[in-house]
Design a protein around this motif. Structure first.
Motif, PDB file in Angstrom:
ATOM      1  N   MET A 101       0.924  -1.235   0.085  1.00  0.00           N
ATOM      2  CA  MET A 101       0.030  -0.132   0.074  1.00  0.00           C
ATOM      3  C   MET A 101       0.796   1.239   0.030  1.00  0.00           C
ATOM      4  SD  MET A 101      -1.567   0.247   3.771  1.00  0.00           S
ATOM      5  CE  MET A 101      -2.484  -1.428   3.608  1.00  0.00           C
ATOM      6  N   SER A 102       2.231   0.973   0.189  1.00  0.00           N
ATOM      7  CA  SER A 102       3.215   2.155   0.021  1.00  0.00           C
ATOM      8  C   SER A 102       3.862   2.499  -1.242  1.00  0.00           C
ATOM      9  CB  SER A 102       3.895   2.542   1.205  1.00  0.00           C
ATOM     10  OG  SER A 102       4.805   3.355   1.107  1.00  0.00           O
ATOM     11  N   GLN A 103       4.029   3.457  -1.846  1.00  0.00           N
ATOM     12  CA  GLN A 103       5.079   3.571  -2.997  1.00  0.00           C
ATOM     13  C   GLN A 103       6.182   4.432  -2.624  1.00  0.00           C
ATOM     14  OE1 GLN A 103       3.892   2.069  -5.766  1.00  0.00           O
ATOM     15  NE2 GLN A 103       2.302   1.387  -4.496  1.00  0.00           N
ATOM     16  N   GLN A 104       6.316   4.861  -1.307  1.00  0.00           N
ATOM     17  CA  GLN A 104       7.701   5.468  -0.906  1.00  0.00           C
ATOM     18  C   GLN A 104       8.009   5.227   0.558  1.00  0.00           C
ATOM     19  OE1 GLN A 104       6.836   9.677  -1.273  1.00  0.00           O
ATOM     20  NE2 GLN A 104       8.952  10.245  -0.711  1.00  0.00           N
ATOM     21  N   ASN A 138      16.617   2.189  12.951  1.00  0.00           N
ATOM     22  CA  ASN A 138      15.988   2.807  11.842  1.00  0.00           C
ATOM     23  C   ASN A 138      14.593   2.729  11.832  1.00  0.00           C
ATOM     24  OD1 ASN A 138      15.391   3.439   8.929  1.00  0.00           O
ATOM     25  ND2 ASN A 138      16.592   1.577   8.081  1.00  0.00           N
ATOM     26  N   ASP A 139      14.180   4.152  11.888  1.00  0.00           N
ATOM     27  CA  ASP A 139      12.612   4.453  11.838  1.00  0.00           C
ATOM     28  C   ASP A 139      12.059   4.517  10.374  1.00  0.00           C
ATOM     29  OD1 ASP A 139      10.150   5.217  12.570  1.00  0.00           O
ATOM     30  OD2 ASP A 139      10.687   7.424  12.831  1.00  0.00           O
ATOM     31  N   VAL A 140      11.761   3.254   9.861  1.00  0.00           N
ATOM     32  CA  VAL A 140      11.403   2.997   8.669  1.00  0.00           C
ATOM     33  C   VAL A 140      10.079   3.714   8.552  1.00  0.00           C
ATOM     34  CG1 VAL A 140      10.805   1.505   6.685  1.00  0.00           C
ATOM     35  CG2 VAL A 140      12.852   1.160   8.286  1.00  0.00           C
ATOM     36  N   THR A 141       9.706   4.358   7.410  1.00  0.00           N
ATOM     37  CA  THR A 141       8.625   5.301   7.196  1.00  0.00           C
ATOM     38  C   THR A 141       8.021   5.198   5.808  1.00  0.00           C
ATOM     39  OG1 THR A 141       9.470   6.791   8.941  1.00  0.00           O
ATOM     40  CG2 THR A 141       7.759   7.877   7.543  1.00  0.00           C
ATOM     41  N   ALA A 142       6.900   4.990   5.869  1.00  0.00           N
ATOM     42  CA  ALA A 142       5.935   5.039   4.460  1.00  0.00           C
ATOM     43  C   ALA A 142       5.780   6.383   4.118  1.00  0.00           C
ATOM     44  CB  ALA A 142       4.778   4.203   4.402  1.00  0.00           C
ATOM     45  N   ARG A 143       6.570   7.330   3.597  1.00  0.00           N
ATOM     46  CA  ARG A 143       6.374   8.744   3.673  1.00  0.00           C
ATOM     47  C   ARG A 143       4.990   9.106   2.902  1.00  0.00           C
ATOM     48  NH1 ARG A 143       9.333  10.851   7.214  1.00  0.00           N
ATOM     49  NH2 ARG A 143      11.190  10.110   6.261  1.00  0.00           N
ATOM     50  N   ASP A 144       4.804   8.473   1.627  1.00  0.00           N
ATOM     51  CA  ASP A 144       3.307   8.829   1.122  1.00  0.00           C
ATOM     52  C   ASP A 144       1.971   8.541   1.987  1.00  0.00           C
ATOM     53  OD1 ASP A 144       3.885   6.285   0.782  1.00  0.00           O
ATOM     54  OD2 ASP A 144       3.009   5.846  -0.904  1.00  0.00           O
ATOM     55  N   LEU A 145       2.228   7.700   2.872  1.00  0.00           N
ATOM     56  CA  LEU A 145       1.159   7.342   3.619  1.00  0.00           C
ATOM     57  C   LEU A 145       1.168   8.324   5.078  1.00  0.00           C
ATOM     58  CD1 LEU A 145       0.995   3.560   3.864  1.00  0.00           C
ATOM     59  CD2 LEU A 145      -0.069   5.141   2.318  1.00  0.00           C
ATOM     60  N   MET A 230      13.711   3.781  -0.273  1.00  0.00           N
ATOM     61  CA  MET A 230      14.324   2.593  -0.355  1.00  0.00           C
ATOM     62  C   MET A 230      13.493   1.608  -1.136  1.00  0.00           C
ATOM     63  SD  MET A 230      15.408   1.499   3.443  1.00  0.00           S
ATOM     64  CE  MET A 230      13.948   1.637   4.064  1.00  0.00           C
ATOM     65  N   LYS A 231      14.098   0.671  -2.257  1.00  0.00           N
ATOM     66  CA  LYS A 231      13.118  -0.207  -2.867  1.00  0.00           C
ATOM     67  C   LYS A 231      13.570  -1.748  -2.760  1.00  0.00           C
ATOM     68  CE  LYS A 231      16.078  -0.015  -7.058  1.00  0.00           C
ATOM     69  NZ  LYS A 231      17.291   1.018  -6.337  1.00  0.00           N
ATOM     70  N   ALA A 232      12.997  -2.500  -3.190  1.00  0.00           N
ATOM     71  CA  ALA A 232      13.240  -3.897  -3.129  1.00  0.00           C
ATOM     72  C   ALA A 232      14.627  -4.170  -3.709  1.00  0.00           C
ATOM     73  CB  ALA A 232      12.168  -4.792  -3.643  1.00  0.00           C
ATOM     74  N   GLY A 233      15.486  -4.852  -2.839  1.00  0.00           N
ATOM     75  CA  GLY A 233      16.736  -5.273  -3.318  1.00  0.00           C
ATOM     76  C   GLY A 233      17.913  -4.322  -2.678  1.00  0.00           C
ATOM     77  N   ASP A 234      17.493  -3.171  -2.253  1.00  0.00           N
ATOM     78  CA  ASP A 234      18.419  -2.293  -1.448  1.00  0.00           C
ATOM     79  C   ASP A 234      18.857  -2.905  -0.196  1.00  0.00           C
ATOM     80  OD1 ASP A 234      18.304  -0.695  -3.541  1.00  0.00           O
ATOM     81  OD2 ASP A 234      17.008   0.868  -2.725  1.00  0.00           O
ATOM     82  N   VAL A 235      20.126  -2.373   0.254  1.00  0.00           N
ATOM     83  CA  VAL A 235      20.660  -2.542   1.547  1.00  0.00           C
ATOM     84  C   VAL A 235      20.814  -1.373   2.348  1.00  0.00           C
ATOM     85  CG1 VAL A 235      22.596  -3.506   2.777  1.00  0.00           C
ATOM     86  CG2 VAL A 235      21.811  -4.740   0.742  1.00  0.00           C
ATOM     87  N   ILE A 236      20.207  -1.135   3.281  1.00  0.00           N
ATOM     88  CA  ILE A 236      20.244   0.048   4.298  1.00  0.00           C
ATOM     89  C   ILE A 236      21.100  -0.211   5.304  1.00  0.00           C
ATOM     90  CG2 ILE A 236      18.104  -0.416   5.073  1.00  0.00           C
ATOM     91  CD1 ILE A 236      19.810   3.089   4.435  1.00  0.00           C
ATOM     92  N   THR A 237      22.171   0.519   5.617  1.00  0.00           N
ATOM     93  CA  THR A 237      23.142   0.373   6.897  1.00  0.00           C
ATOM     94  C   THR A 237      23.191   1.880   7.514  1.00  0.00           C
ATOM     95  OG1 THR A 237      24.689  -0.788   5.531  1.00  0.00           O
ATOM     96  CG2 THR A 237      25.246   0.041   7.408  1.00  0.00           C
ATOM     97  N   ILE A 238      22.653   1.496   8.841  1.00  0.00           N
ATOM     98  CA  ILE A 238      22.970   2.562   9.857  1.00  0.00           C
ATOM     99  C   ILE A 238      24.092   2.587  10.626  1.00  0.00           C
ATOM    100  CG2 ILE A 238      21.777   3.861  11.617  1.00  0.00           C
ATOM    101  CD1 ILE A 238      20.219   3.545   9.066  1.00  0.00           C
ATOM    102  N   GLU A 239      24.969   3.696  10.534  1.00  0.00           N
ATOM    103  CA  GLU A 239      26.184   3.660  11.413  1.00  0.00           C
ATOM    104  C   GLU A 239      25.987   4.600  12.563  1.00  0.00           C
ATOM    105  OE1 GLU A 239      29.362   4.515   8.883  1.00  0.00           O
ATOM    106  OE2 GLU A 239      29.490   2.364   8.001  1.00  0.00           O
ATOM    107  N   ILE A 240      26.650   4.178  13.863  1.00  0.00           N
ATOM    108  CA  ILE A 240      26.706   5.184  14.810  1.00  0.00           C
ATOM    109  C   ILE A 240      28.118   5.093  15.372  1.00  0.00           C
ATOM    110  CG2 ILE A 240      25.771   6.213  16.928  1.00  0.00           C
ATOM    111  CD1 ILE A 240      23.164   5.249  16.199  1.00  0.00           C
TER     112      ILE A 240
END
Length: 251
Positions: A101-104, A138-145, A230-240
């Motif tokens: 249901m999200s595109q973003q 990582n506070d993943v967010t559906a920005r369009d929603l 982000m899209k399917a197949g992407d890798v997201i890395t959070i560094e602190i």
């Protein structure tokens, strides 16, 4: 010292990491009387899980000035708080599901506070004594929603939308840490926790005036500027700085 929750030979354990080895604990490190069992296993041979199982995940929005600008918001007089459900929680290397249901769907790198003691109506000066440690989030967010709804429950609350880890680091000077996100190895966010508008002790005190914080509860302290899709197949890395790297793939 680093504290982990991990899976090994089909069972779940808690441990202390020293170098590349794990000292297995007899119970959660959040429980009084926790001790080492004497069992030592290599870190490379286990699956790291989300390091805690919180009763709630309290999140802070709009806590970096430049992020407020990039979203077109204005600064609030008090911290903006919202909750993520426990079902959003995943650990390192787990897959972030992209809901149909999200595109973003976007990443948000955040310093996460892990509570160590029950906190209710505590002062800013007392807050540090109630912290167990810190981890990456990582506070993943559906920005369009988020834009569509106006409030943030749906856009922030999907299953898998709260990766944390890889471990908890106690006794960390949290107010001057470099924080970054990298999408497929490219730096997207780069800031420092000294840019937090509301400090960690201020946030803990404020939240404790509203709700009781329990041991293991998480406080996600907000994200700096540079959020993006982000899209399917992407890798997201959070560094602190001082903690390490949290990496997840988007499914």
């Amino acid at each position: 010292m680093k504290y982990i929750r991990f899976s090994h030979e089909r069972d779940t354990f808690y441990g202390q990491v020293e170098g590349e080895t794990i000292h297995v604990l007899d119970r959660s490190y959040l429980e009084e009387g926790c001790q080492r069992t004497g069992q030592i296993i290599p870190l490379a041979g286990v699956r790291l899980l989300a390091p805690v199982e919180p009763s709630k995940i309290v999140c802070i929005g709009l806590n970096y000035a430049k992020h407020i600008v990039e979203l077109g918001h204005t600064r609030h007089d008090e911290p903006v708080i919202f909750l993520k459900p426990s079902t959003a929680l995943i650990g390192p290397e787990d897959v972030i599901d992209h809901p149909a249901m999200s595109q973003q769907v976007e990443y948000e790198a955040e310093l996460v506070v892990v509570m160590g003691k029950t906190a209710k109506n505590i002062s800013v000066a007392q807050a540090q004594d109630y912290i167990f440690g810190y981890t990456c989030g990582n506070d993943v967010t559906a920005r369009d929603l988020q834009k569509k709804d106006g409030q943030w429950t749906r856009c922030k609350g999907f299953d898998t939308f709260c990766p944390i880890g890889p471990w908890i680091v106690p006794d960390l000077e949290h107010n001057n840490l470099n924080i970054r996100s990298l999408l497929n190895g490219d730096v997207k966010q780069s800031s420092n926790t000294r840019n937090l508008l509301n400090s960690v002790p201020e946030l803990i005190s404020y939240i404790s005036q509203i709700m009781t914080l329990n041991p293991g509860d998480l406080i996600m302290t907000g994200t700096p500027e540079g959020v993006g899709p982000m899209k399917a197949g992407d890798v997201i890395t959070i560094e602190i700085e001082g903690i390490g790297k949290l990496e997840n793939k988007v499914g």
